[in-house]
Design a protein around this motif. Sequence first.
Motif, PDB file in Angstrom:
ATOM      1  N   UNK A 123       0.864  -1.168   0.000  1.00  0.00           N
ATOM      2  CA  UNK A 123       0.000   0.000   0.000  1.00  0.00           C
ATOM      3  C   UNK A 123       0.906   1.224   0.000  1.00  0.00           C
ATOM      4  N   UNK A 124       0.871   2.003  -1.077  1.00  0.00           N
ATOM      5  CA  UNK A 124       1.731   3.180  -1.210  1.00  0.00           C
ATOM      6  C   UNK A 124       0.963   4.432  -0.850  1.00  0.00           C
ATOM      7  N   UNK A 125       1.666   5.386  -0.274  1.00  0.00           N
ATOM      8  CA  UNK A 125       1.041   6.665   0.061  1.00  0.00           C
ATOM      9  C   UNK A 125       2.082   7.651   0.505  1.00  0.00           C
ATOM     10  N   UNK A 126       1.622   8.801   0.906  1.00  0.00           N
ATOM     11  CA  UNK A 126       2.510   9.837   1.419  1.00  0.00           C
ATOM     12  C   UNK A 126       1.937  10.403   2.700  1.00  0.00           C
ATOM     13  N   UNK A 127       2.809  10.626   3.662  1.00  0.00           N
ATOM     14  CA  UNK A 127       2.376  11.194   4.942  1.00  0.00           C
ATOM     15  C   UNK A 127       1.919  12.636   4.729  1.00  0.00           C
ATOM     16  N   UNK A 128       0.809  13.024   5.325  1.00  0.00           N
ATOM     17  CA  UNK A 128       0.332  14.395   5.226  1.00  0.00           C
ATOM     18  C   UNK A 128       1.269  15.350   5.942  1.00  0.00           C
ATOM     19  N   UNK A 129       1.781  14.913   7.093  1.00  0.00           N
ATOM     20  CA  UNK A 129       2.605  15.782   7.925  1.00  0.00           C
ATOM     21  C   UNK A 129       3.952  16.078   7.292  1.00  0.00           C
ATOM     22  N   UNK A 130       4.597  15.086   6.695  1.00  0.00           N
ATOM     23  CA  UNK A 130       5.967  15.252   6.214  1.00  0.00           C
ATOM     24  C   UNK A 130       6.125  15.024   4.712  1.00  0.00           C
ATOM     25  N   UNK A 131       5.079  14.551   4.047  1.00  0.00           N
ATOM     26  CA  UNK A 131       5.117  14.208   2.613  1.00  0.00           C
ATOM     27  C   UNK A 131       6.086  13.062   2.312  1.00  0.00           C
ATOM     28  N   UNK A 132       6.550  12.360   3.333  1.00  0.00           N
ATOM     29  CA  UNK A 132       7.426  11.211   3.144  1.00  0.00           C
ATOM     30  C   UNK A 132       6.587  10.056   2.591  1.00  0.00           C
ATOM     31  N   UNK A 133       7.098   9.382   1.567  1.00  0.00           N
ATOM     32  CA  UNK A 133       6.396   8.259   0.957  1.00  0.00           C
ATOM     33  C   UNK A 133       6.540   7.032   1.851  1.00  0.00           C
ATOM     34  N   UNK A 134       5.458   6.278   1.974  1.00  0.00           N
ATOM     35  CA  UNK A 134       5.504   5.032   2.740  1.00  0.00           C
ATOM     36  C   UNK A 134       5.008   3.882   1.881  1.00  0.00           C
ATOM     37  N   UNK A 135       5.407   2.677   2.262  1.00  0.00           N
ATOM     38  CA  UNK A 135       4.973   1.449   1.596  1.00  0.00           C
ATOM     39  C   UNK A 135       4.696   0.426   2.695  1.00  0.00           C
ATOM     40  N   UNK A 136       3.435   0.014   2.807  1.00  0.00           N
ATOM     41  CA  UNK A 136       3.045  -0.939   3.839  1.00  0.00           C
ATOM     42  C   UNK A 136       2.640  -2.246   3.163  1.00  0.00           C
ATOM     43  N   UNK A 137       3.348  -3.348   3.460  1.00  0.00           N
ATOM     44  CA  UNK A 137       2.973  -4.634   2.858  1.00  0.00           C
ATOM     45  C   UNK A 137       1.610  -5.080   3.376  1.00  0.00           C
TER      46      UNK A 137
END
Length: 124
Positions: free
Chosen positions: A2-16
Amino acid sequence: CLLGGRQKSAVVFCVPITEKAKRLLASLTDAGGRLPVPSNQHYNKMLKYIQGIVGIKEKLTTHLARKTAGMMWLNEGYSLESVSHMLGHTSVRTTQRWYARVLPVRVLREAAEIEARHRAAVAG
Protein backbone atom coordinates in the motif's frame (compact mmCIF):
# COMPACT_ATOMS: atom_id res chain seq x y z
CA CYS A 1 2.26 -2.87 -0.89
CA LEU A 2 0.00 0.00 0.00
CA LEU A 3 1.73 3.18 -1.21
CA GLY A 4 1.04 6.67 0.06
CA GLY A 5 2.51 9.84 1.42
CA ARG A 6 2.38 11.19 4.94
CA GLN A 7 0.33 14.40 5.23
CA LYS A 8 2.61 15.78 7.92
CA SER A 9 5.97 15.25 6.21
CA ALA A 10 5.12 14.21 2.61
CA VAL A 11 7.43 11.21 3.14
CA VAL A 12 6.40 8.26 0.96
CA PHE A 13 5.50 5.03 2.74
CA CYS A 14 4.97 1.45 1.60
CA VAL A 15 3.05 -0.94 3.84
CA PRO A 16 2.97 -4.63 2.86
CA ILE A 17 -0.49 -6.18 2.92
CA THR A 18 -1.53 -9.82 2.99
CA GLU A 19 -3.64 -11.52 0.33
CA LYS A 20 -6.58 -11.60 2.77
CA ALA A 21 -6.24 -7.84 3.32
CA LYS A 22 -6.01 -7.26 -0.45
CA ARG A 23 -9.32 -9.10 -0.94
CA LEU A 24 -10.94 -7.07 1.83
CA LEU A 25 -9.65 -3.80 0.36
CA ALA A 26 -10.89 -4.81 -3.09
CA SER A 27 -14.38 -5.36 -1.68
CA LEU A 28 -14.38 -1.84 -0.22
CA THR A 29 -13.23 0.12 -3.26
CA ASP A 30 -15.57 2.15 -5.44
CA ALA A 31 -15.91 1.85 -9.24
CA GLY A 32 -12.76 3.98 -9.69
CA GLY A 33 -10.72 1.69 -7.42
CA ARG A 34 -10.61 4.24 -4.58
CA LEU A 35 -11.11 3.40 -0.90
CA PRO A 36 -13.42 5.54 1.23
CA VAL A 37 -11.35 7.84 3.45
CA PRO A 38 -13.30 8.92 6.52
CA SER A 39 -12.11 11.85 8.61
CA ASN A 40 -10.15 11.01 11.77
CA GLN A 41 -13.15 12.19 13.77
CA HIS A 42 -15.51 9.78 11.97
CA TYR A 43 -12.93 6.97 12.10
CA ASN A 44 -12.48 7.44 15.86
CA LYS A 45 -16.28 7.41 16.30
CA MET A 46 -16.43 4.06 14.48
CA LEU A 47 -13.59 2.73 16.67
CA LYS A 48 -15.50 3.82 19.80
CA TYR A 49 -18.55 1.91 18.55
CA ILE A 50 -16.42 -1.21 17.92
CA GLN A 51 -14.76 -0.78 21.32
CA GLY A 52 -18.17 -0.95 23.02
CA ILE A 53 -19.25 -4.05 21.11
CA VAL A 54 -16.03 -5.96 21.70
CA GLY A 55 -15.60 -4.79 25.29
CA ILE A 56 -12.12 -3.29 24.97
CA LYS A 57 -11.36 -1.09 27.98
CA GLU A 58 -8.66 1.11 26.42
CA LYS A 59 -9.90 3.97 24.22
CA LEU A 60 -9.34 3.03 20.57
CA THR A 61 -7.99 5.79 18.29
CA THR A 62 -6.16 6.05 14.99
CA HIS A 63 -3.05 7.00 16.99
CA LEU A 64 -3.27 3.83 19.10
CA ALA A 65 -3.78 1.73 15.95
CA ARG A 66 -0.67 3.27 14.38
CA LYS A 67 1.45 2.66 17.49
CA THR A 68 0.13 -0.90 17.77
CA ALA A 69 0.98 -1.62 14.12
CA GLY A 70 4.52 -0.23 14.53
CA MET A 71 5.17 -2.30 17.64
CA MET A 72 3.68 -5.43 16.08
CA TRP A 73 5.85 -5.08 12.96
CA LEU A 74 8.99 -4.66 15.06
CA ASN A 75 8.11 -7.59 17.28
CA GLU A 76 7.27 -9.76 14.25
CA GLY A 77 10.82 -9.26 13.04
CA TYR A 78 10.63 -6.35 10.58
CA SER A 79 13.78 -4.25 10.75
CA LEU A 80 13.70 -0.84 12.39
CA GLU A 81 14.47 0.71 9.01
CA SER A 82 11.52 -1.05 7.32
CA VAL A 83 9.09 -0.06 10.06
CA SER A 84 10.36 3.51 9.89
CA HIS A 85 9.67 3.53 6.14
CA MET A 86 6.21 1.96 6.54
CA LEU A 87 5.28 4.60 9.12
CA GLY A 88 6.63 7.38 6.89
CA HIS A 89 9.14 8.69 9.42
CA THR A 90 11.88 11.00 8.18
CA SER A 91 14.32 9.47 10.67
CA VAL A 92 14.85 5.96 12.01
CA ARG A 93 15.55 7.60 15.37
CA THR A 94 11.90 8.68 15.56
CA THR A 95 10.79 5.09 15.11
CA GLN A 96 13.32 3.87 17.64
CA ARG A 97 12.26 6.43 20.24
CA TRP A 98 8.49 5.91 19.98
CA TYR A 99 7.97 2.36 18.74
CA ALA A 100 10.89 0.12 19.71
CA ARG A 101 9.31 -1.62 22.70
CA VAL A 102 10.54 -5.20 22.50
CA LEU A 103 8.12 -7.80 23.77
CA PRO A 104 9.37 -10.89 25.65
CA VAL A 105 8.08 -13.19 22.87
CA ARG A 106 10.50 -11.53 20.42
CA VAL A 107 13.43 -12.02 22.79
CA LEU A 108 12.55 -15.71 23.20
CA ARG A 109 12.14 -16.19 19.42
CA GLU A 110 15.51 -14.55 18.69
CA ALA A 111 17.19 -16.62 21.42
CA ALA A 112 15.77 -19.81 19.86
CA GLU A 113 17.01 -18.74 16.40
CA ILE A 114 20.51 -18.05 17.74
CA GLU A 115 20.49 -21.38 19.59
CA ALA A 116 19.47 -23.21 16.38
CA ARG A 117 22.24 -21.50 14.38
CA HIS A 118 24.76 -22.39 17.07
CA ARG A 119 23.65 -26.05 17.10
CA ALA A 120 23.84 -26.17 13.29
CA ALA A 121 27.36 -24.69 13.33
CA VAL A 122 28.55 -27.17 15.95
CA ALA A 123 26.96 -30.12 14.11
CA GLY A 124 28.20 -29.01 10.67
